[in-house]
Design an enzyme around this catalytic site. Structure first.
Site, PDB file in Angstrom:
ATOM      1  CG  ASP A  76      29.986   1.485  -4.273  1.00 47.60           C
ATOM      2  OD1 ASP A  76      29.124   1.928  -3.592  1.00 47.60           O
ATOM      3  OD2 ASP A  76      31.319   1.770  -3.844  1.00 47.60           O
ATOM      4  CB  SER A 109      29.327   3.279   0.180  1.00 49.97           C
ATOM      5  OG  SER A 109      29.614   3.781  -1.440  1.00 49.97           O
ATOM      6  CD  GLN A 136      26.006   2.717  -1.774  1.00 48.17           C
ATOM      7  OE1 GLN A 136      26.055   4.087  -2.486  1.00 48.17           O
ATOM      8  NE2 GLN A 136      26.650   1.806  -2.097  1.00 48.17           N
TER       9      GLN A 136
END
Length: 302
Positions: free
Chosen positions: A220, A244, A294
């Site tokens: 991330d 996110s 993502q």
């Protein structure tokens, strides 16, 4: 609360360095969840947390919760997650595991992370027994070795607005291969690709699930650099609201997260105040070890 969890919640002392084994040990403690009862676990956030819980933290903790209910001979091969609400770092997170299926080769788990009585994150993970089969993989891009590249603190240099990037405790050693987005923002370059060497900044225990969870935590980081850099903006230098939204990871081959791996990311699309980023992880010997996708919320306000 376990002793490791107490260590994680206590955070780092102000005089401690921004990286190294002690900071990594705090990450290991952060991932050591307290078992409340069957299928229920509790995790904490570090004392130095920002306003929201870091997405990699909640994803890593949720994967630990799932893995604690799976036989040790089955490794995780994929996860799919949604970030539902911003996490509150001041209170613990409860992880509820749903044992969806236990098959002969595959095990499936669903995890819900809960705070203040509401779901903040959901994860589905699939585990598999080791099996033999066909093999192929993309090759690693030609990049300079990590030891030849400047550290993150050196890259930040004279950018006063990014000073916290130098001082914030970081369990992941991170080296940009390309110019980072705060520099390309100044030069007018608009790269669609971002490449970063990473490794856990110390030595990790020989626990397979832990290495996977540390890579999940690291996945991330820098991923949304690609869509931002393509438009010449960056988090702390421009008015950008981001988070996110969802996250998917596929683990292809065994690896150690405390050895260097290349994070090669790019952005195929941005629209509707959302940016999509894809990434590949390569071990230092060129082995493709994982793939990530993502989508993030990216609201550029000016």
């Amino acid at each position: 609360m376990t002793e490791l969890a107490r260590q994680a919640a206590s955070g780092m002392d102000a005089g401690e360095p921004a990286g190294g084994q002690q900071v990594l040990d705090h990450l290991v403690a952060l991932l050591d969840l307290e078992k409340l009862e069957e299928n229920f676990f509790r995790g904490v956030s570090p004392a130095h947390s920002p306003v929201r819980v870091f997405g990699g933290q909640v994803a890593g903790q949720a994967l630990v919760a799932a893995g604690r209910t799976v036989p040790e001979d089955r490794g995780v091969h994929s996860l799919h997650a949604y970030f539902i609400r911003g996490g509150d770092p001041s209170v613990p997170i409860v992880y509820e595991v749903d044992r969806i299926r236990d098959g002969r080769s595959f095990t499936t788990r669903r995890v819900i992370a809960i705070q203040h009585g509401k779901a903040i994150f959901s994860l589905s993970a699939s585990f598999q027994k080791d099996e033999r089969g066909i093999e192929h993989a993309d090759g690693m891009p030609d990049v300079p070795p990590p030891d030849s590249l400047p550290t993150l603190a050196e890259r930040v240099g004279d950018f006063p607005h990014l000073s916290t990037m130098r001082t914030r405790p970081r369990p992941i050693d991170l080296r940009y291969v390309n110019d980072p987005p705060w520099l390309t923002r100044e030069t007018g370059e608009r790269p669609a690709r971002n490449q970063v060497w990473m490794r856990a900044d110390g030595v990790l225990p020989d626990e397979r699930l832990l290495h996977v969870c540390v890579l999940t935590y690291a996945s991330d980081m820098t991923l949304l650099d690609s869509p931002l850099a393509r438009h010449g903006v960056y988090w702390e230098l421009d008015k950008v609201l981001g988070a996110s939204l969802d996250h998917a990871l596929w683990f292809h081959r065994p690896f150690r997260a405390d050895e260097w791996f290349l994070y090669d990311t790019e952005t195929p699309s941005a629209s509707g105040a959302r940016g999509l980023a894809t990434g590949r992880f390569f071990a230092a010997d060129g082995t493709l070890i994982a793939t990530v996708v993502q989508e993030g919320l990216l609201r550029v306000l000016d």
